[in-house]
Design a protein around this motif. Structure first.
Motif, PDB file in Angstrom:
ATOM      1  N   ALA A  85      33.377   4.906  69.607  1.00  0.00           N
ATOM      2  CA  ALA A  85      33.715   6.279  69.211  1.00  0.00           C
ATOM      3  C   ALA A  85      34.898   6.311  68.248  1.00  0.00           C
ATOM      4  CB  ALA A  85      33.997   7.133  70.445  1.00  0.00           C
ATOM      5  N   TYR A  86      35.823   5.362  68.391  1.00  0.00           N
ATOM      6  CA  TYR A  86      36.952   5.286  67.450  1.00  0.00           C
ATOM      7  C   TYR A  86      36.442   4.935  66.041  1.00  0.00           C
ATOM      8  CZ  TYR A  86      40.200   5.392  71.397  1.00  0.00           C
ATOM      9  OH  TYR A  86      40.915   5.755  72.506  1.00  0.00           O
ATOM     10  N   ASN A  87      35.485   4.012  65.960  1.00  0.00           N
ATOM     11  CA  ASN A  87      34.877   3.679  64.665  1.00  0.00           C
ATOM     12  C   ASN A  87      34.242   4.903  64.035  1.00  0.00           C
ATOM     13  OD1 ASN A  87      35.382   0.926  64.267  1.00  0.00           O
ATOM     14  ND2 ASN A  87      33.623   0.316  65.489  1.00  0.00           N
ATOM     15  N   ASN A  88      33.466   5.623  64.837  1.00  0.00           N
ATOM     16  CA  ASN A  88      32.767   6.803  64.319  1.00  0.00           C
ATOM     17  C   ASN A  88      33.739   7.906  63.923  1.00  0.00           C
ATOM     18  OD1 ASN A  88      30.067   5.896  64.468  1.00  0.00           O
ATOM     19  ND2 ASN A  88      30.070   6.219  66.667  1.00  0.00           N
ATOM     20  N   ARG A  89      34.744   8.143  64.766  1.00  0.00           N
ATOM     21  CA  ARG A  89      35.706   9.190  64.417  1.00  0.00           C
ATOM     22  C   ARG A  89      36.492   8.806  63.171  1.00  0.00           C
ATOM     23  NH1 ARG A  89      40.237  11.431  68.533  1.00  0.00           N
ATOM     24  NH2 ARG A  89      41.219   9.440  67.997  1.00  0.00           N
ATOM     25  N   ALA A  90      36.795   7.525  63.003  1.00  0.00           N
ATOM     26  CA  ALA A  90      37.501   7.080  61.803  1.00  0.00           C
ATOM     27  C   ALA A  90      36.707   7.426  60.549  1.00  0.00           C
ATOM     28  CB  ALA A  90      37.760   5.573  61.872  1.00  0.00           C
ATOM     29  N   GLN A  91      35.404   7.207  60.602  1.00  0.00           N
ATOM     30  CA  GLN A  91      34.560   7.528  59.452  1.00  0.00           C
ATOM     31  C   GLN A  91      34.596   9.029  59.162  1.00  0.00           C
ATOM     32  OE1 GLN A  91      33.387   5.490  57.395  1.00  0.00           O
ATOM     33  NE2 GLN A  91      31.764   6.507  56.318  1.00  0.00           N
ATOM     34  N   ALA A  92      34.514   9.844  60.216  1.00  0.00           N
ATOM     35  CA  ALA A  92      34.551  11.298  60.037  1.00  0.00           C
ATOM     36  C   ALA A  92      35.918  11.744  59.520  1.00  0.00           C
ATOM     37  CB  ALA A  92      34.207  11.997  61.350  1.00  0.00           C
ATOM     38  N   LEU A  93      36.984  11.160  60.057  1.00  0.00           N
ATOM     39  CA  LEU A  93      38.326  11.510  59.576  1.00  0.00           C
ATOM     40  C   LEU A  93      38.498  11.149  58.109  1.00  0.00           C
ATOM     41  CD1 LEU A  93      40.469  10.415  62.661  1.00  0.00           C
ATOM     42  CD2 LEU A  93      40.085  12.763  61.854  1.00  0.00           C
ATOM     43  N   ILE A 118      29.984  -6.176  67.386  1.00  0.00           N
ATOM     44  CA  ILE A 118      29.596  -5.184  66.377  1.00  0.00           C
ATOM     45  C   ILE A 118      30.728  -4.201  66.114  1.00  0.00           C
ATOM     46  CG2 ILE A 118      28.012  -3.277  65.899  1.00  0.00           C
ATOM     47  CD1 ILE A 118      25.899  -4.861  67.527  1.00  0.00           C
ATOM     48  N   SER A 119      31.336  -3.674  67.173  1.00  0.00           N
ATOM     49  CA  SER A 119      32.418  -2.697  66.990  1.00  0.00           C
ATOM     50  C   SER A 119      33.592  -3.301  66.236  1.00  0.00           C
ATOM     51  CB  SER A 119      32.886  -2.161  68.341  1.00  0.00           C
ATOM     52  OG  SER A 119      31.886  -1.376  68.936  1.00  0.00           O
ATOM     53  N   GLY A 120      33.945  -4.528  66.583  1.00  0.00           N
ATOM     54  CA  GLY A 120      35.044  -5.187  65.883  1.00  0.00           C
ATOM     55  C   GLY A 120      34.726  -5.428  64.425  1.00  0.00           C
ATOM     56  N   ARG A 121      33.524  -5.901  64.166  1.00  0.00           N
ATOM     57  CA  ARG A 121      33.091  -6.180  62.788  1.00  0.00           C
ATOM     58  C   ARG A 121      33.089  -4.899  61.960  1.00  0.00           C
ATOM     59  NH1 ARG A 121      28.425  -8.823  63.825  1.00  0.00           N
ATOM     60  NH2 ARG A 121      27.181  -6.963  63.747  1.00  0.00           N
ATOM     61  N   GLN A 122      32.540  -3.823  62.524  1.00  0.00           N
ATOM     62  CA  GLN A 122      32.486  -2.555  61.784  1.00  0.00           C
ATOM     63  C   GLN A 122      33.879  -1.994  61.524  1.00  0.00           C
ATOM     64  OE1 GLN A 122      29.885  -0.214  64.253  1.00  0.00           O
ATOM     65  NE2 GLN A 122      28.053  -0.907  63.182  1.00  0.00           N
ATOM     66  N   ALA A 123      34.758  -2.085  62.531  1.00  0.00           N
ATOM     67  CA  ALA A 123      36.120  -1.579  62.346  1.00  0.00           C
ATOM     68  C   ALA A 123      36.864  -2.384  61.281  1.00  0.00           C
ATOM     69  CB  ALA A 123      36.877  -1.622  63.675  1.00  0.00           C
ATOM     70  N   LEU A 124      36.696  -3.695  61.290  1.00  0.00           N
ATOM     71  CA  LEU A 124      37.355  -4.538  60.290  1.00  0.00           C
ATOM     72  C   LEU A 124      36.855  -4.227  58.878  1.00  0.00           C
ATOM     73  CD1 LEU A 124      37.345  -7.882  62.293  1.00  0.00           C
ATOM     74  CD2 LEU A 124      39.387  -6.631  61.535  1.00  0.00           C
ATOM     75  N   VAL A 125      35.551  -4.027  58.729  1.00  0.00           N
ATOM     76  CA  VAL A 125      34.996  -3.708  57.408  1.00  0.00           C
ATOM     77  C   VAL A 125      35.490  -2.348  56.941  1.00  0.00           C
ATOM     78  CG1 VAL A 125      32.874  -3.191  56.146  1.00  0.00           C
ATOM     79  CG2 VAL A 125      32.987  -5.220  57.588  1.00  0.00           C
ATOM     80  N   GLN A 126      35.431  -1.344  57.828  1.00  0.00           N
ATOM     81  CA  GLN A 126      35.899  -0.013  57.433  1.00  0.00           C
ATOM     82  C   GLN A 126      37.380  -0.030  57.059  1.00  0.00           C
ATOM     83  OE1 GLN A 126      34.599   3.729  59.375  1.00  0.00           O
ATOM     84  NE2 GLN A 126      33.750   2.363  60.939  1.00  0.00           N
ATOM     85  N   ARG A 127      38.176  -0.707  57.885  1.00  0.00           N
ATOM     86  CA  ARG A 127      39.611  -0.769  57.606  1.00  0.00           C
ATOM     87  C   ARG A 127      39.865  -1.530  56.301  1.00  0.00           C
ATOM     88  NH1 ARG A 127      43.564  -3.161  62.150  1.00  0.00           N
ATOM     89  NH2 ARG A 127      42.799  -5.143  61.300  1.00  0.00           N
ATOM     90  N   GLY A 128      39.118  -2.616  56.084  1.00  0.00           N
ATOM     91  CA  GLY A 128      39.254  -3.370  54.839  1.00  0.00           C
ATOM     92  C   GLY A 128      38.957  -2.515  53.616  1.00  0.00           C
ATOM     93  N   LEU A 129      37.925  -1.691  53.717  1.00  0.00           N
ATOM     94  CA  LEU A 129      37.586  -0.804  52.589  1.00  0.00           C
ATOM     95  C   LEU A 129      38.701   0.191  52.296  1.00  0.00           C
ATOM     96  CD1 LEU A 129      33.817  -0.041  53.239  1.00  0.00           C
ATOM     97  CD2 LEU A 129      34.797  -1.267  51.291  1.00  0.00           C
ATOM     98  N   ILE A 130      39.238   0.788  53.360  1.00  0.00           N
ATOM     99  CA  ILE A 130      40.314   1.762  53.158  1.00  0.00           C
ATOM    100  C   ILE A 130      41.545   1.068  52.567  1.00  0.00           C
ATOM    101  CG2 ILE A 130      41.949   3.294  54.331  1.00  0.00           C
ATOM    102  CD1 ILE A 130      39.656   4.058  56.245  1.00  0.00           C
TER     103      ILE A 130
END
Length: 188
Positions: A85-93, A118-130
């Protein structure tokens, strides 16, 4: 036969803007079994949290980012130790323009997932992009390297794009291929 790195280089050359937005289609090339991080939660609470997340995703897809953030926040309140949910909310934020809030949620998702699965990988990719968009290429590179080790092809592509030598070679090769595809007719 091409290695995954060769494929990433070729993809970056011929599709320089394709990787962005391709996170969901990321394949898992990791040969290790993904840990079942959700099995530690009570089944009824997990189902409710997953339904809230699904509602949040639908709200975001329909353009109601405020409702999406609300649904993801409800899922976090229900199971605060679940990184999804933190991954998803981060995307929405991020879509709402709250980059600081998105980074805080991604930091929490990485912490809760221990940078695994999966959650760790997705969070790392999203954070890397930002981080990359904010100009912090060194920190972005670290996140992409960790995500690539977890099997993210997208993160591998971003590592290639962050390499200044690869970028120069890519530009030269792309120019050469373009000239071959569109020969100057005046030279004939």
């Amino acid at each position: 036969m091409c290695t995954p790195n060769d494929t990433a280089v070729l993809h970056a050359i011929f599709n320089p803007s394709a990787p962005f937005g391709d996170i969901c289609g990321d394949k898992d090339n990791n040969t290790q079994q993904e840990p079942d991080v959700d099995s530690r939660f009570p089944a009824d609470l997990l189902e409710e949290a997953q339904n809230l997340e699904l509602s949040g995703v639908r709200a975001a897809e329909s353009g109601d980012v405020k409702a999406a953030v609300q649904k993801f926040t409800e899922a976090i309140t229900l199971l605060p130790e679940r990184p999804s949910a933190y991954n998803n909310r981060a995307q929405a934020l991020r879509l709402a323009g709250d980059v600081t809030g998105a980074l805080q949620d991604l930091d929490r998702a990485v912490e809760l997932s221990k940078g695994m699965g999966i959650s760790g990988r997705q969070a790392l990719v999203q954070r890397g992009l930002i981080l990359r968009l904010k100009g912090n290429d060194d920190a972005a590179r670290e996140d992409f390297q960790r995500a690539a080790q977890l099997g993210s092809d997208f993160a591998r592509q971003q590592l290639v794009a962050l390499n200044p030598y690869a970028a120069l070679c890519n530009r030269m090769l792309r120019d050469m291929v373009q000239k071959l595809q569109e020969p100057d007719l005046q030279e004939c």
